[in-house]
Design an enzyme around this catalytic site. Structure first.
Site, mmCIF file in Angstrom:
data_model
loop_
_atom_site.group_PDB
_atom_site.id
_atom_site.type_symbol
_atom_site.label_atom_id
_atom_site.label_comp_id
_atom_site.label_asym_id
_atom_site.label_seq_id
_atom_site.Cartn_x
_atom_site.Cartn_y
_atom_site.Cartn_z
ATOM 1 C CE LYS A 1 3.289 3.848 2.962
ATOM 2 N NZ LYS A 1 2.484 3.134 2.278
ATOM 3 C CG ASP B 1 -1.514 -0.554 4.911
ATOM 4 O OD1 ASP B 1 -0.243 -0.661 4.709
ATOM 5 O OD2 ASP B 1 -2.437 -0.100 4.248
ATOM 6 C CB SER B 2 2.757 -4.149 5.841
ATOM 7 O OG SER B 2 3.784 -3.329 6.585
ATOM 8 C CD GLU C 1 4.588 -2.418 -2.534
ATOM 9 O OE1 GLU C 1 4.684 -3.804 -2.064
ATOM 10 O OE2 GLU C 1 3.953 -1.653 -2.035
ATOM 11 C CG ASP D 1 1.200 2.721 5.468
ATOM 12 O OD1 ASP D 1 1.504 3.694 4.586
ATOM 13 O OD2 ASP D 1 1.527 1.562 5.458
#
Length: 271
Positions: free
Chosen positions: A118, A51-52, A187, A90
């Site tokens: 994810k 989703d970045s 992360e 995602d």
């Protein structure tokens, strides 16, 4: 040392074999067929439709505006190019707020070509992980800096530097694995904490700004190629295009650095 057969598609069970065999996994994000094909053909084992894309493709200030429809579209076009890599997608913001919503979104993503979804966080998300895995949907967890929590965090900050938050991350990682997740992204956590979590849980960890001791690494496509996205460049980012000379060369240089432990080094890690 265990190494997946590069002539065959990578499977979900092979991830646990890689961890047991000490084989470092290399993951990159992909949002279209062109880059996905180059990454896949040059040995990238895990591809993430992240989703970045909200920030690096759509030009948003965060990942929060990304919709399930966006994720399904990009997963569909990436999946067309993938022959060997394991494809993960995602679950975007609030699509996993309840087990039922997560099941609906996950079903669409798997039907679009993903092999795993994810999701970020623990807490009530543990029920979501159990619900999905009981219904044959493989799950990758995500702890530490979870970008969908940017408003609560007050920005993109390293997580786990204080004793209390470090203990919570250790407990959450164990709980995510116990709930049935197959993989865990860590992360922006201190290297030592990521190492302790990696050693303590049975599932592979994938680091991004989490030091060299995880079971694998992931970078965002644009960061890995040194492309400016209009956002602050994180410490853990390295431009592999300059080193590799081409996109294919960058992939090979990245995979080699992940495998031999030279990336991430201290310059690209948090203590």
């Amino acid at each position: 040392m265990y190494a997946p057969d590069d002539r065959k598609p990578l499977t979900v069970p092979a991830l646990a074999e890689a961890k047991r065999g000490g084989h470092k996994l290399a993951m990159l994000t992909a949002y279209d067929a062109g880059f996905a094909r180059v990454f896949d053909e040059n040995g990238t084992e895990l591809l993430l439709v992240g989703d970045s894309l909200g920030m690096v493709v759509q030009g948003q200030n965060s990942t929060l505006p990304v919709s399930v429809d966006d994720m399904v579209y990009h997963t569909t076009i990436v999946a067309r190019a993938v022959k060997r890599a394991l494809l993960i997608a995602d679950l975007p913001f609030q699509s996993d707020a309840t087990p039922e919503r997560a099941l609906e979104a996950s079903t669409r993503l798997l039907q679009a070509g993903a092999q795993m979804v994810k999701l970020e966080g623990a807490g009530h998300k543990l029920d979501v992980i159990r619900f999905l895995t009981e219904r044959e949907i493989p799950v990758c967890g995500h702890l530490g800096l979870t970008p969908q929590s940017v408003l609560r965090f007050g920005g993109y900050k390293v997580q786990g530097r204080e004793d209390a938050t470090a203990q919570r991350l250790r407990a959450d990682a164990a709980a995510v694995a116990e709930a049935g997740a197959t993989l865990l992204v860590l992360e922006c956590v201190p290297s030592g904490l990521a190492q302790a979590i990696t050693q303590a849980i049975p599932i592979p960890t994938i680091g991004i700004g989490a030091g060299p001791h995880c079971d694998g690494q992931v970078l965002v496509l644009h960061d890995f190629l040194g492309l400016h996205t209009g956002h602050r460049r994180p410490k853990f980012v390295k431009d592999f295009l300059g080193e590799g000379g081409s996109v294919a060369g960058a992939v090979k240089a990245y995979i080699a650095a992940v495998r031999d432990g030279s990336f991430p080094d201290a310059e690209h890690s948090y203590e």
